[in-house]
Motif scaffolding. Structure first.
Motif, mmCIF file in Angstrom:
data_model
loop_
_atom_site.group_PDB
_atom_site.id
_atom_site.type_symbol
_atom_site.label_atom_id
_atom_site.label_comp_id
_atom_site.label_asym_id
_atom_site.label_seq_id
_atom_site.Cartn_x
_atom_site.Cartn_y
_atom_site.Cartn_z
ATOM 1 N N THR A 60 -4.205 -7.819 -51.855
ATOM 2 C CA THR A 60 -3.070 -7.383 -52.670
ATOM 3 C C THR A 60 -2.273 -8.589 -53.154
ATOM 4 O O THR A 60 -1.891 -8.659 -54.319
ATOM 5 C CB THR A 60 -2.163 -6.462 -51.845
ATOM 6 O OG1 THR A 60 -2.972 -5.596 -51.064
ATOM 7 C CG2 THR A 60 -1.251 -5.654 -52.715
ATOM 8 N N GLY A 64 -1.709 -9.556 -56.942
ATOM 9 C CA GLY A 64 -0.352 -9.591 -57.479
ATOM 10 C C GLY A 64 -0.035 -10.933 -58.121
ATOM 11 O O GLY A 64 0.493 -11.007 -59.232
ATOM 12 N N GLU A 104 4.479 -4.623 -64.510
ATOM 13 C CA GLU A 104 3.393 -3.637 -64.534
ATOM 14 C C GLU A 104 2.045 -4.292 -64.230
ATOM 15 O O GLU A 104 1.230 -3.747 -63.496
ATOM 16 C CB GLU A 104 3.328 -2.945 -65.908
ATOM 17 C CG GLU A 104 4.587 -2.199 -66.315
ATOM 18 C CD GLU A 104 4.915 -1.038 -65.390
ATOM 19 O OE1 GLU A 104 4.021 -0.580 -64.676
ATOM 20 O OE2 GLU A 104 6.079 -0.602 -65.389
ATOM 21 N N ILE A 107 1.560 -5.072 -60.563
ATOM 22 C CA ILE A 107 1.207 -3.904 -59.766
ATOM 23 C C ILE A 107 -0.222 -3.465 -60.055
ATOM 24 O O ILE A 107 -0.995 -3.143 -59.141
ATOM 25 C CB ILE A 107 2.207 -2.760 -60.034
ATOM 26 C CG1 ILE A 107 3.561 -3.132 -59.444
ATOM 27 C CG2 ILE A 107 1.726 -1.452 -59.468
ATOM 28 C CD1 ILE A 107 4.648 -2.207 -59.824
ATOM 29 N N GLY A 111 -3.022 -3.495 -57.238
ATOM 30 C CA GLY A 111 -3.639 -2.223 -56.850
ATOM 31 C C GLY A 111 -5.146 -2.249 -57.014
ATOM 32 O O GLY A 111 -5.896 -1.887 -56.101
#
Lengths: 176, 399
Positions: A60, A64, A104, A107, A111
């Motif tokens: 993650t 990110g 955005e 994320i 994800g």
């Protein structure tokens, strides 16, 4: 490497509380907990099974960071360097305007990379064949697999302990 | 792993020396305030307004914590409940400060000057709401509502030993839900009255939410400070566990992100639209020398908690959590200073004893009353705590 076949006891429970109580009891009596299967995570089972905390968050973090830097760079390049447009008299390189897209993308990348990392590290892919010990563990059953350490305890003893905790079914299995 | 003694009680006795020091600092603050009224009346009211809002925020945060925990059925927080319960005891003190504020309206708010309002169309239009009588009545009504709800919330929270009791549960749910509705209205109006009306021409629809996010963040930081303090000084270590700290850390992280989200929402929309009546708010705050404080505000309240609390291990570390909580407490004080300072000080921030002493003494009084309240109500049935940790004292075999 040649391994001796081991006899394990399999207990099927109706909910996670009884499974957890049985697992704690077994651990307390010196019975090895081999594995637990359940449709969803059981709070408090990790230390009993000896599961270390997951390293998935690193995927993650990498995702990110990648999303953050790539989107910031792309917005700077497109709106300030390659094709500058005057929008409401604002400076071409305006950080406040870049934040929503950056947010955005951060994320999204985080994800996607987390899911990708999970699938990769668990070797999951479409069409993968699995052999669940009991197909109901994906629905409403909780399975505990234990194994006795020494000969002082018989198969019956373990099953009595499991039955004391409200096991619904139990049987023995030989694993090679 | 040992099971705790199920019938034991754990008491917290506030350290006498610390309490004495806090009381002295509180009294000194009152003296400095009285001196300031004569020596530097305009500067002392800036510090007073910051201190007042800070104290209100801390007390209300205790009530919000209890209400949210009840509404969401957060049994994990049972071991912590004594802390927010005690924090609410600072609200009567804040009400007293609120009464004092009524004497400083003329020094703080432009709209109280009749000559200014007479020559100003915008302020005339707002005068039906922004007038001294309305302000005073609203202030009294806010505190009456808050004290009513906080007393009920604390009483129910202290009585509810067992969260499975249907009667206690229902009463708690109804009171908490009504409190949240009342809070949304009264706290919004209070933030308009006390802070936003400092710049009476300007308005922002995100302002109340921004204040509420800040209050939540301050409150959770204060709860963390008390949690760590109790763990260090008493045998609360068995009740407030590492998992509690981790939960507090995660809430701090999320509230910090929420705070900066609202900050950015307000800033972004005003920056983007670029309308003169809206940009006035950021004219001073985004230019030197105020912009240094604006950046420090973001670093203390968002960047530090965000980066430090991301790893799981940091949230479980007492020292790290304590330091982040202190950074947030300081950051939120700075945030309030940034609300109050620019409209009253103009282009140059002034900062000295008149600005800082009211805040310090209000904090000292907050810790004094909260610890006193913790001392009288700290007995925690360990059974409760055991359940909060996920231990079930009575194994329930299911069919």
């Amino acid at each position: 490497m040649k391994q001796r076949p081991v006899r394990t006891e399999v207990g099927v429970f109706g909910d996670e509380h009884t499974l957890l109580a049985a697992a704690k009891d077994c651990q307390h009596r010196g019975i090895d907990i081999v594995e637990a299967h359940s449709p969803y995570p059981i709070h408090g089972i990790d230390p009993i099974l000896g599961i270390r905390s997951s390293r998935l968050p690193y995927w993650t973090l990498v995702g990110g960071t990648l999303g953050l830097t790539l989107s910031l760079w792309f917005q700077y390049w497109s709106s300030a360097s390659d094709y500058p447009l005057n929008v409401g008299g604002k400076p071409f390189n305006s950080l406040p305007a870049f934040i929503p897209v950056t947010f955005e993308m951060l994320i999204l990348f985080a994800g996607l990379l987390t899911v990708a990392g999970f699938l990769l590290t668990s070797r999951l892919f479409p069409g993968r064949k699995t052999h669940p010990i009991d197909s109901r563990i994906t629905n409403d059953r909780f399975v505990l697999i234990v194994q006795r350490k020494d000969a002082s305890m018989t198969q019956g003893d373990i099953q009595t302990i499991l039955q004391h905790h409200g096991v619904l079914e139990c049987w023995s299995e030989m694993n090679e | 792993m040992s099971h705790p003694n199920l019938h034991g009680k754990i008491e917290f006795t506030p350290p006498a020396r610390l309490m004495k020091i806090l009381a002295i600092v509180g009294i000194l603050g009152v003296l400095v305030f009285l001196g300031g009224l004569i020596l530097a009346p305009h500067r002392i009211w800036v510090g007073y307004l910051v201190a007042f809002n800070y104290l209100v925020g801390l007390g209300m945060a205790g009530g919000i914590f209890l209400a949210v925990a009840t509404l969401s059925g957060a049994t994990w927080a049972n071991g912590l409940r004594r802390i927010p319960e005690a924090m609410t005891s600072s609200i009567p003190l804040a009400a007293l400060l609120g009464l004092g504020l009524l004497f400083g309206l003329h020094a703080l708010y432009e709209w109280t000057h009749e000559s200014v309002v007479a020559g100003d169309k915008v302020l005339q239009g707002k005068s039906a709401y922004l007038n001294v009588l309305g302000f005073s009545i609203r202030l009294l009504v806010f505190f009456a509502i808050w004290i009513f709800f906080l007393r009920r919330l604390v009483r129910i929270s202290r009585q509810t030993r067992n969260e499975e009791e249907p009667g206690g549960m229902r009463k708690g749910l109804v009171t908490s839900a009504l409190f949240m509705i009342a809070l949304a209205i009264t706290f919004s109006l209070a933030s308009f009255d006390w802070l936003m009306s400092l710049e009476a021409h300007w308005f922002s629809t995100a302002f109340a939410l921004y204040r509420l996010a800040g209050v939540g963040l301050t409150g959770i930081a204060a709860v963390t400070i008390f949690a760590v303090g109790l763990r260090r000084t008493t045998s609360f270590r068995n009740i407030i566990t590492g998992s509690h700290l981790q939960d507090l850390g995660r809430i701090t992280l999320s509230l910090s992100v929420f705070w900066v989200y609202i900050w950015y929402c307000q800033h972004m929309l005003i920056w983007y639209t670029n309308m003169p009546e809206e940009t006035s708010y950021y004219l001073l705050r985004n230019e030197a020398p105020w912009n240094v404080l604006t950046k420090a505000n973001l670093v203390l309240n968002w960047l530090i908690p965000f980066l430090v609390l991301m790893p799981r291990a940091a949230c479980r570390n007492e020292t790290v959590m304590l330091r982040v909580a202190v950074a947030i407490m300081a950051g939120q004080a700075l945030d309030l200073f940034l609300q109050v300072g620019p409209p009253l000080m103009g282009e140059r921030p002034t900062f000295g004893i008149w600005e800082i002493i009211p805040l310090i003494s209000a904090l000292a009084l907050f810790f004094l009353v909260t610890m006193k309240s913790l001392g009288t109500s700290s007995s925690v049935r360990e059974e409760n705590a055991a359940r909060a940790r996920g231990w079930s004292t009575t194994e329930s075999p299911s069919p």
